[in-house]
Design a protein around this motif. Structure first.
Motif, PDB file in Angstrom:
ATOM      1  N   ASN A 255       0.996  -1.069  -0.089  1.00  0.00           N
ATOM      2  CA  ASN A 255       0.066  -0.052   0.047  1.00  0.00           C
ATOM      3  C   ASN A 255       0.668   1.282   0.009  1.00  0.00           C
ATOM      4  OD1 ASN A 255      -2.465  -1.632   0.111  1.00  0.00           O
ATOM      5  ND2 ASN A 255      -2.463  -1.470   2.219  1.00  0.00           N
ATOM      6  N   LYS A 256       2.018   1.213   0.759  1.00  0.00           N
ATOM      7  CA  LYS A 256       2.728   2.552   0.832  1.00  0.00           C
ATOM      8  C   LYS A 256       3.568   2.754  -0.822  1.00  0.00           C
ATOM      9  CE  LYS A 256       7.153   4.078   2.978  1.00  0.00           C
ATOM     10  NZ  LYS A 256       8.128   3.654   4.152  1.00  0.00           N
ATOM     11  N   LEU A 261       3.253   5.945  -5.848  1.00  0.00           N
ATOM     12  CA  LEU A 261       3.081   6.017  -7.060  1.00  0.00           C
ATOM     13  C   LEU A 261       1.773   7.037  -7.531  1.00  0.00           C
ATOM     14  CD1 LEU A 261       4.075   4.516  -9.376  1.00  0.00           C
ATOM     15  CD2 LEU A 261       2.389   2.882  -9.139  1.00  0.00           C
ATOM     16  N   ARG A 262       0.837   7.282  -6.371  1.00  0.00           N
ATOM     17  CA  ARG A 262      -0.103   7.970  -6.709  1.00  0.00           C
ATOM     18  C   ARG A 262       0.346   9.475  -6.660  1.00  0.00           C
ATOM     19  NH1 ARG A 262      -5.049   5.281  -6.840  1.00  0.00           N
ATOM     20  NH2 ARG A 262      -5.039   3.340  -5.958  1.00  0.00           N
ATOM     21  N   GLU A 263       1.450   9.792  -5.507  1.00  0.00           N
ATOM     22  CA  GLU A 263       1.664  11.114  -5.435  1.00  0.00           C
ATOM     23  C   GLU A 263       2.709  11.570  -6.390  1.00  0.00           C
ATOM     24  OE1 GLU A 263       0.912  13.422  -2.927  1.00  0.00           O
ATOM     25  OE2 GLU A 263      -0.543  11.784  -2.748  1.00  0.00           O
ATOM     26  N   VAL A 277      -5.891   0.393  -8.234  1.00  0.00           N
ATOM     27  CA  VAL A 277      -4.467  -0.141  -8.051  1.00  0.00           C
ATOM     28  C   VAL A 277      -3.984  -1.357  -9.516  1.00  0.00           C
ATOM     29  CG1 VAL A 277      -4.233  -0.110  -5.667  1.00  0.00           C
ATOM     30  CG2 VAL A 277      -5.263  -2.190  -6.663  1.00  0.00           C
ATOM     31  N   ASN A 278      -5.387  -1.823  -9.893  1.00  0.00           N
ATOM     32  CA  ASN A 278      -5.517  -2.877 -10.959  1.00  0.00           C
ATOM     33  C   ASN A 278      -4.799  -2.021 -12.278  1.00  0.00           C
ATOM     34  OD1 ASN A 278      -7.877  -3.160  -9.191  1.00  0.00           O
ATOM     35  ND2 ASN A 278      -7.693  -5.178 -10.068  1.00  0.00           N
ATOM     36  N   GLY A 449      -1.662  -4.240   0.187  1.00  0.00           N
ATOM     37  CA  GLY A 449      -1.307  -4.366  -1.216  1.00  0.00           C
ATOM     38  C   GLY A 449      -1.634  -5.695  -1.799  1.00  0.00           C
ATOM     39  N   VAL A 450      -0.989  -6.120  -3.033  1.00  0.00           N
ATOM     40  CA  VAL A 450      -1.189  -6.946  -3.884  1.00  0.00           C
ATOM     41  C   VAL A 450       0.281  -7.873  -4.444  1.00  0.00           C
ATOM     42  CG1 VAL A 450      -2.022  -7.476  -6.435  1.00  0.00           C
ATOM     43  CG2 VAL A 450      -3.244  -5.850  -4.988  1.00  0.00           C
ATOM     44  N   ASP A 451       0.164  -9.019  -4.524  1.00  0.00           N
ATOM     45  CA  ASP A 451       1.230  -9.799  -5.024  1.00  0.00           C
ATOM     46  C   ASP A 451       1.002  -9.969  -6.592  1.00  0.00           C
ATOM     47  OD1 ASP A 451       2.283 -10.038  -2.677  1.00  0.00           O
ATOM     48  OD2 ASP A 451       1.830 -12.271  -2.408  1.00  0.00           O
TER      49      ASP A 451
END
Length: 478
Positions: A255-256, A261-263, A277-278, A449-451
């Motif tokens: 998530n961090k 990435l968004r910033e 996130v996808n 987050g995601v793997d």
């Protein structure tokens, strides 16, 4: 086993083109369970075996055989007098669970021969295409076990795969508590493919041009590939995968990392918080693979080798239960819909920074933002009118070493597969797979987050692991 055999009734289950368009591969995952209490009675073999075959009574489709009658017309034929018995194997290993855990469950630490079916749908040693394969390996001193569960994509998708595992866990727990009769109270599954047609929207929206072209333009190769038997088709594909020598890695994006990435992108995309996130991973992974292919080929993005109008085919695959309104029906089958897009290769190959990634995100906007019921209805109608079209995407993609596939939706949470001793310590896909594929998985820490499971040709993967932007966001697990 006798109870299972007696429960099977002869029937024919016609499959849809939505099933056959993904029929080339299996869905294989391995679940790792630790005997934390050092119990002598940890997940006993007989109970696992008996609960599995009681579970199979809920899924009679797995007792059938894939039958092809004409080009593209495929069904599962269940013959009560000639059952295609689900494969269930149990072995032991001298490897203790602690060794797997200390190795972070890296593929290299696994016992040999875990996967009994492989990545592609083909006949096994007995000459049959098994519709479900289970391999239980009990680890040294009963320190834990792993369960390999593989099901052909002919039968179901990722949601269906996890539904099988969830039901097995439910029945095991009921059996363990002496309440096996309560199985009859569990929801009943439906395998009737007519549910797709029955739930199509009355409205239609145009299928995008590249997807339409891919599914409607035939070739001698695609028609021949649709005409041959499922066994021969599976054999050819399995050999092709072997020749690819594909390399795979599993990454974690926290998530961090998504927040950073968004910033980075906010000045170019003010509403970046509305971007999933996808979509972030679709854009970043596609750029990373394209850049890595470029470097592996000995090129640079500005050397003029690639034409300005060169395109890179990307199949983005969506799960459509919600669009069809069948998410609560216990439907076991495939509801995956690919959208095939062709972004500019030169733009993908430019170095990744805020500006170039924002540009790639905008390129994929139309791909990911227009998945409504009318489009799903149009796609199903398009492929249903062309039964042999299921081989056209793969025969088109096989001619391109750069073509990619990206499964857009995160796989269902596999860590809910609890047999009564707690969630699995780890869940993993198998390593061999086709090249240039990206699959999103629920993270081991389901709140963070995601793997990301990514495959590529070895020279390309070498560059993925060197890609500074990718490795700053995605941390390698193994």
């Amino acid at each position: 086993m006798e109870e299972y055999v007696n429960s099977i009734k002869s029937q024919i289950i016609p499959l849809s083109v939505i099933d056959t368009q993904g029929s080339f591969s299996n869905i294989p995952f391995v679940f790792f369970y630790e005997n934390k209490e050092n119990s002598d009675d940890f997940m006993p073999s007989e109970k696992l075996h008996n609960s599995f075959f009681r579970t199979m009574q809920c899924f009679p489709v797995f007792a059938g055989r894939i039958n092809s009658t004409g080009i593209g017309n495929v069904s599962v034929v269940v013959d009560a007098n000639d059952i295609n018995t689900p494969e269930y194997i149990e072995d032991t290993s001298n490897i203790p669970f602690s060794r797997l855990k200390d190795a972070g469950f890296n593929w290299s630490a696994w016992p040999k021969g875990v996967a009994t079916a492989g990545p592609m749908t083909c006949a096994g040693v007995d000459g049959e295409i098994k519709l479900i394969n289970v391999h239980v390996i009990r680890l040294k001193n009963n320190s834990g076990l792993l369960i390999y569960l593989s099901i052909p994509h002919y039968i179901l998708d990722g949601e269906g795969h996890m539904e099988v595992m969830r039901r097995w866990c439910q029945i095991y727990r009921l059996m363990d508590s002496g309440r096996l009769s309560a199985v009859d109270e569990l929801p009943v599954y439906t395998f009737d493919r007519a549910i797709l047609q029955q739930n199509l929207s009355d409205k239609r929206s145009p299928v995008d041009s590249m997807t339409y072209k891919t599914f409607t333009e035939s070739s001698y190769l695609s028609e021949w590939f649709a005409w041959i038997s499922p066994k021969l088709r599976g054999y050819i594909l399995s050999k092709a995968i072997e020749l690819q020598h594909t390399e795979a890695h599993l990454f974690h994006v926290s998530n961090k990392s998504f927040a950073s990435l968004r910033e980075l992108l906010r000045s170019y995309i003010p509403d970046i918080d509305t971007v999933s996130v996808n979509q972030l991973l679709l854009s970043l992974a596609t750029k990373t693979l394209a850049q890595s292919q470029m470097v592996a080929d000995g090129r640079t993005f500005d050397d003029g080798v690639v034409a300005d109008d060169a395109l890179l085919p990307v199949a983005v695959i969506f799960e459509t239960r919600e669009q069809l309104g069948i998410e609560n029906t216990k439907y076991i089958g495939n509801v995956l819909m690919p959208k095939i897009t062709t972004p500019s290769m030169k733009k993908l190959e430019t170095p990744t920074n805020a500006e170039s990634l924002a540009s790639t995100l905008s390129t994929f906007n139309d791909t990911v933002n227009n998945i409504g019921p009318p489009l799903v209805a149009s796609h199903i109608e398009m492929v249903s009118n062309r039964p042999s079209c299921f081989t056209r995407p793969i025969t088109r993609f096989v001619r391109s070493k750069t073509a990619m596939s990206f499964v857009y939706d995160v796989m269902p949470d596999m860590y809910v597969a609890d047999f009564g001793n707690g969630r699995p310590e780890w869940v993993s896909p198998i390593q061999p797979f086709r090249a240039n594929a990206v699959l999103l998985l629920t993270s081991h820490d389901t709140t963070d987050g995601v793997d990301v499971f990514m495959t590529a040709f070895p020279k390309v993967m070498k560059e993925v692991l060197r890609n500074e932007f990718w490795t700053s966001i995605a941390k390698i697990i193994y």
